[in-house]
Scaffold this motif. Structure first.
Motif, PDB file in Angstrom:
ATOM      1  N   PHE A 341      19.146  10.482  -7.565  1.00  0.00           N
ATOM      2  CA  PHE A 341      18.591  11.044  -6.336  1.00  0.00           C
ATOM      3  C   PHE A 341      17.169  11.554  -6.573  1.00  0.00           C
ATOM      4  N   GLY A 342      16.949  12.203  -7.730  1.00  0.00           N
ATOM      5  CA  GLY A 342      15.605  12.681  -8.047  1.00  0.00           C
ATOM      6  C   GLY A 342      14.606  11.544  -8.159  1.00  0.00           C
ATOM      7  N   GLY A 343      15.024  10.435  -8.780  1.00  0.00           N
ATOM      8  CA  GLY A 343      14.141   9.278  -8.888  1.00  0.00           C
ATOM      9  C   GLY A 343      13.814   8.675  -7.534  1.00  0.00           C
ATOM     10  N   ILE A 344      14.812   8.616  -6.649  1.00  0.00           N
ATOM     11  CA  ILE A 344      14.573   8.075  -5.306  1.00  0.00           C
ATOM     12  C   ILE A 344      13.630   8.986  -4.530  1.00  0.00           C
ATOM     13  N   PHE A 345      13.829  10.312  -4.641  1.00  0.00           N
ATOM     14  CA  PHE A 345      12.937  11.260  -3.971  1.00  0.00           C
ATOM     15  C   PHE A 345      11.511  11.113  -4.506  1.00  0.00           C
ATOM     16  N   ALA A 346      11.378  10.960  -5.826  1.00  0.00           N
ATOM     17  CA  ALA A 346      10.044  10.807  -6.416  1.00  0.00           C
ATOM     18  C   ALA A 346       9.377   9.521  -5.942  1.00  0.00           C
ATOM     19  N   SER A 347      10.148   8.456  -5.814  1.00  0.00           N
ATOM     20  CA  SER A 347       9.560   7.190  -5.373  1.00  0.00           C
ATOM     21  C   SER A 347       9.048   7.264  -3.946  1.00  0.00           C
ATOM     22  N   MET A 348       9.577   8.191  -3.145  1.00  0.00           N
ATOM     23  CA  MET A 348       9.164   8.309  -1.745  1.00  0.00           C
ATOM     24  C   MET A 348       8.092   9.375  -1.541  1.00  0.00           C
ATOM     25  N   PHE A 349       8.216  10.536  -2.185  1.00  0.00           N
ATOM     26  CA  PHE A 349       7.398  11.695  -1.812  1.00  0.00           C
ATOM     27  C   PHE A 349       6.452  12.194  -2.908  1.00  0.00           C
ATOM     28  N   LEU A 350       6.608  11.753  -4.152  1.00  0.00           N
ATOM     29  CA  LEU A 350       5.781  12.310  -5.219  1.00  0.00           C
ATOM     30  C   LEU A 350       4.299  12.042  -4.985  1.00  0.00           C
ATOM     31  N   LEU A 351       3.932  10.805  -4.709  1.00  0.00           N
ATOM     32  CA  LEU A 351       2.524  10.466  -4.535  1.00  0.00           C
ATOM     33  C   LEU A 351       1.925  11.129  -3.292  1.00  0.00           C
ATOM     34  N   PRO A 352       2.591  11.077  -2.108  1.00  0.00           N
ATOM     35  CA  PRO A 352       2.008  11.769  -0.949  1.00  0.00           C
ATOM     36  C   PRO A 352       1.863  13.273  -1.158  1.00  0.00           C
ATOM     37  N   LEU A 353       2.842  13.913  -1.813  1.00  0.00           N
ATOM     38  CA  LEU A 353       2.744  15.347  -2.048  1.00  0.00           C
ATOM     39  C   LEU A 353       1.587  15.674  -2.984  1.00  0.00           C
ATOM     40  N   TRP A 354       1.432  14.916  -4.050  1.00  0.00           N
ATOM     41  CA  TRP A 354       0.334  15.173  -4.986  1.00  0.00           C
ATOM     42  C   TRP A 354      -1.008  14.985  -4.301  1.00  0.00           C
ATOM     43  N   MET A 355      -1.128  13.919  -3.506  1.00  0.00           N
ATOM     44  CA  MET A 355      -2.397  13.695  -2.826  1.00  0.00           C
ATOM     45  C   MET A 355      -2.671  14.778  -1.784  1.00  0.00           C
ATOM     46  N   LEU A 356      -1.623  15.285  -1.152  1.00  0.00           N
ATOM     47  CA  LEU A 356      -1.779  16.367  -0.188  1.00  0.00           C
ATOM     48  C   LEU A 356      -2.323  17.618  -0.875  1.00  0.00           C
ATOM     49  N   LEU A 357      -1.806  17.932  -2.066  1.00  0.00           N
ATOM     50  CA  LEU A 357      -2.287  19.105  -2.799  1.00  0.00           C
ATOM     51  C   LEU A 357      -3.706  18.893  -3.332  1.00  0.00           C
ATOM     52  N   VAL A 358      -4.089  17.657  -3.574  1.00  0.00           N
ATOM     53  CA  VAL A 358      -5.457  17.373  -4.009  1.00  0.00           C
ATOM     54  C   VAL A 358      -6.423  17.517  -2.839  1.00  0.00           C
ATOM     55  N   VAL A 359      -6.020  17.009  -1.675  1.00  0.00           N
ATOM     56  CA  VAL A 359      -6.881  17.092  -0.497  1.00  0.00           C
ATOM     57  C   VAL A 359      -6.983  18.532   0.008  1.00  0.00           C
ATOM     58  N   HIS A 360      -5.870  19.269  -0.072  1.00  0.00           N
ATOM     59  CA  HIS A 360      -5.841  20.661   0.379  1.00  0.00           C
ATOM     60  C   HIS A 360      -5.413  21.542  -0.792  1.00  0.00           C
ATOM     61  N   PRO A 361      -6.315  21.862  -1.690  1.00  0.00           N
ATOM     62  CA  PRO A 361      -5.943  22.668  -2.868  1.00  0.00           C
ATOM     63  C   PRO A 361      -5.479  24.069  -2.522  1.00  0.00           C
ATOM     64  N   GLU A 362      -5.803  24.558  -1.313  1.00  0.00           N
ATOM     65  CA  GLU A 362      -5.352  25.900  -0.933  1.00  0.00           C
ATOM     66  C   GLU A 362      -3.847  25.973  -0.745  1.00  0.00           C
ATOM     67  N   LEU A 363      -3.179  24.807  -0.643  1.00  0.00           N
ATOM     68  CA  LEU A 363      -1.723  24.782  -0.483  1.00  0.00           C
ATOM     69  C   LEU A 363      -0.988  24.918  -1.815  1.00  0.00           C
ATOM     70  N   LYS A 364      -1.700  24.783  -2.913  1.00  0.00           N
ATOM     71  CA  LYS A 364      -1.035  24.815  -4.214  1.00  0.00           C
ATOM     72  C   LYS A 364      -0.614  26.231  -4.576  1.00  0.00           C
ATOM     73  N   PRO A 365       0.658  26.418  -4.932  1.00  0.00           N
ATOM     74  CA  PRO A 365       1.078  27.729  -5.441  1.00  0.00           C
ATOM     75  C   PRO A 365       0.473  27.977  -6.817  1.00  0.00           C
ATOM     76  N   PRO A 366       0.462  29.247  -7.255  1.00  0.00           N
ATOM     77  CA  PRO A 366      -0.173  29.551  -8.552  1.00  0.00           C
ATOM     78  C   PRO A 366       0.410  28.768  -9.714  1.00  0.00           C
ATOM     79  N   LEU A 367       1.702  28.468  -9.672  1.00  0.00           N
ATOM     80  CA  LEU A 367       2.324  27.759 -10.786  1.00  0.00           C
ATOM     81  C   LEU A 367       1.871  26.304 -10.884  1.00  0.00           C
ATOM     82  N   LEU A 368       1.283  25.786  -9.818  1.00  0.00           N
ATOM     83  CA  LEU A 368       0.888  24.373  -9.798  1.00  0.00           C
ATOM     84  C   LEU A 368      -0.618  24.200  -9.813  1.00  0.00           C
ATOM     85  N   GLU A 369      -1.313  25.198 -10.336  1.00  0.00           N
ATOM     86  CA  GLU A 369      -2.771  25.109 -10.387  1.00  0.00           C
ATOM     87  C   GLU A 369      -3.247  23.976 -11.298  1.00  0.00           C
TER      88      GLU A 369
END
Length: 545
Positions: A341-369
């Motif tokens: 299930f984790g692999g399937i979730f990563a195949s769908m959402f990992l790249l969009p989530l990472w790019m979202l945090l790159v485009v909007h760095p203010e959304l990143k929590p302190p642990l993901l700096e």
């Protein structure tokens, strides 16, 4: 050769059926004109076109002339009409060379040659069928189209002069490979047999595991030209009969030229999915998986010449499960399921989530700096992702067509020449390649190949939505995906069941691989007539009450 032998065409015109080499110029021209004008859609129409009616001629000459026009008796090298004199009567046995069991056919012919005219004085065909053919699977027909179609499936048709009927012998033997373990559904422990391209072999592999008299397999022929055998398999006292009737009705109503690509074409014809990317059926090449689904009340559709079968109805979470989970202990099976299930979730959402945090760095929590590219590249992030997506698909297609000895070399080219050099030249950043590799692994770890491809298509759409609209694009894209899947129906069953509509007990069985004795009921999605898997006296500790 009698030039006065006639038959009626579709227009009632009397046209001689004689070989063109013995015709005069006018007759030959008329005969060839009629031959070139034929546009029969099936065997019955072709027989009626040349013979006037779909019946077996009592005269062997008319029979041979019709077979010559309909199925190329004297043109195709493998279409054989073995002519003999049996009991004083002219007899012919029609078969396709290479599709019959030569030993059985020779044994039958040896026995028939011993007959005398006195043995066949009255009702010769009945005597041959009932007294002198030492074989089990024997039937009879008076339609020439039926005899031709059965011969093309590998059976043999025996014609006797003056009878107007034919004996059909099931002497089929198809070229096939041995049941090997499927390449996609491999398990560490478990059976190593898998379905082959022969329908009868596949049914026998299932019957070996389900020795239930209620296991039914109905054969339906599909395709005017291919006459493909489609098997509808279910357990009669478990399955929902309304669902069986619905699937059977859709298959019987098909008016197609044929199914040369087997199960995939049949799926598109009876499921009516259109342009929806997510699969509505589960494909499997493992007999043990199919047997377990039959016991759950599912319907299985097998198509001759295909090593995979379709299981219906199916849900999104069914496509995420693998046989390996049930080959391990419940604890380890649950662990493997969560990893998948984790692999399937990563195949769908990992790249969009990472790019979202790159485009909007203010959304990143302190642990993901630490997330985000530490250096800039020559190409925008979205272009990097799209190019790598294209490259991964290109390598996947190349791997399919690459010979096995060269696959290692191709892997080195992909890893060193493409990945490493692309980063060093500044076109890509390291994290893009890393996360793309993780997403690709998640896609290939998805048990259903079709589901993995659909998830990849959604990931591309979500990446573009995030690049264009940021947070709104991610939220709207994810919401549309849930709505798309929630409104998806697999034979009137919810595609996201048991999440939508929510069923806590069934959702627990999706998330946890329960011990055998704790799973006492069949899934309610299947609307089974008998929903109990075991007797009421069986306790979860394995002892009887």
């Amino acid at each position: 050769m009698d030039d006065q032998t006639h038959h009626s065409g579709n227009d009632g015109e009397k046209i001689p059926i004689v070989p063109t080499e013995v015709m005069n110029d006018a007759k030959r021209e008329a005969h060839l004109k009629k031959r070139y004008a034929e546009s029969s859609a099936n065997t019955a129409e072709a027989v009626a076109y040349w013979l006037g009616k779909d019946e077996i001629p009592t005269n062997m000459k008319d029979l041979k002339k019709t077979l010559d026009e309909v199925m190329g008796l004297n043109l195709s090298f493998d279409i054989i009409l073995r002519e003999m004199v049996i009991g004083g009567k002219e007899t012919g046995i029609l078969f396709v060379n290479g599709l019959i069991n030569a030993d059985v056919t020779t044994l039958i012919l040896n026995r028939l040659t011993l007959l005398s005219p006195e043995d066949l004085e009255n009702h010769a065909l009945n005597a041959i069928k009932n007294q002198y053919i030492p074989y089990v699977q024997v039937s009879e027909t008076n339609k020439l189209s039926v005899a031709i179609n059965e011969s093309l499936t590998g059976q043999s048709a025996i014609f006797v002069e003056g009878e107007g009927r034919a004996i059909i012998l099931d002497t089929r033997t198809y070229p096939s490979r041995s049941p090997d373990e499927p390449q996609i559904e491999r398990v560490v422990r478990g059976s190593r047999d898998g379905f082959t391209e022969t329908l009868l072999t596949n049914i026998n592999l299932v019957r070996r595991r389900v020795r239930d008299p209620g296991l039914h397999c109905e054969i339906i022929k599909v395709g005017r030209r291919t006459q493909t055998d489609v098997g509808l398999v279910f357990i009669d006292d478990i399955v929902d009969r309304v669902q069986v009737e619905a699937i059977r009705d859709k298959i019987q109503k098909l008016d197609l030229e044929g199914l040369p690509l087997a199960d995939k074409q049949l799926e598109e014809a009876i499921v009516n999915r259109g342009w929806h990317p997510y699969p509505l059926v589960r494909y499997s090449e493992r007999p043990d998986v199919v047997a377990s689904h039959l016991l759950e009340g599912r319907v299985v559709v097998m198509v001759d010449t295909s090593p995979s079968v379709m299981i219906m109805p199916t849900t999104f979470f069914d496509l995420c499960q693998h046989a390996e989970e049930n080959r391990q202990t419940p604890f380890m099976g649950t662990y493997l399921r969560w990893i998948r299930f984790g692999g399937i979730f990563a195949s769908m959402f990992l790249l969009p989530l990472w790019m979202l945090l790159v485009v909007h760095p203010e959304l990143k929590p302190p642990l993901l700096e630490i997330l985000g590219p530490q250096e800039n590249a020559k190409l925008p992030i979205i272009m990097q992702f799209l190019i790598i997506e294209f490259g991964v698909d290109l390598m996947r297609l190349a791997a399919v067509h690459t010979p096995t000895p060269l696959s290692s070399a191709m892997g080195l080219i992909a890893a060193i020449l493409i990945g490493d050099i692309a980063v060093k030249t500044g076109f890509f950043v390291n994290e893009v390649v890393l996360y793309m590799a993780v997403a690709a692994i998640g896609m290939f770890a998805t048990p259903s190949y079709e589901l993995g491809l659909a998830n990849r298509a959604f990931r591309l759409v979500l990446l573009i939505a995030v690049a264009l609209f940021g947070v709104k694009g991610f939220v709207i894209g994810t919401t549309l995906l849930i709505l798309l899947l929630a409104t998806h129906r697999s034979y009137n069953s919810s595609y996201l069941w048991p999440f939508i509509p929510f069923s806590a007990k069934s959702m627990g069985e999706v998330l946890l691989r329960k011990p055998l004795l704790y799973s006492r009921k069949r899934p309610s999605l299947n609307k089974t007539r008998d929903n109990s898997k075991m007797g009421p006296e069986m306790k979860p500790d394995g002892n009887e009450a």
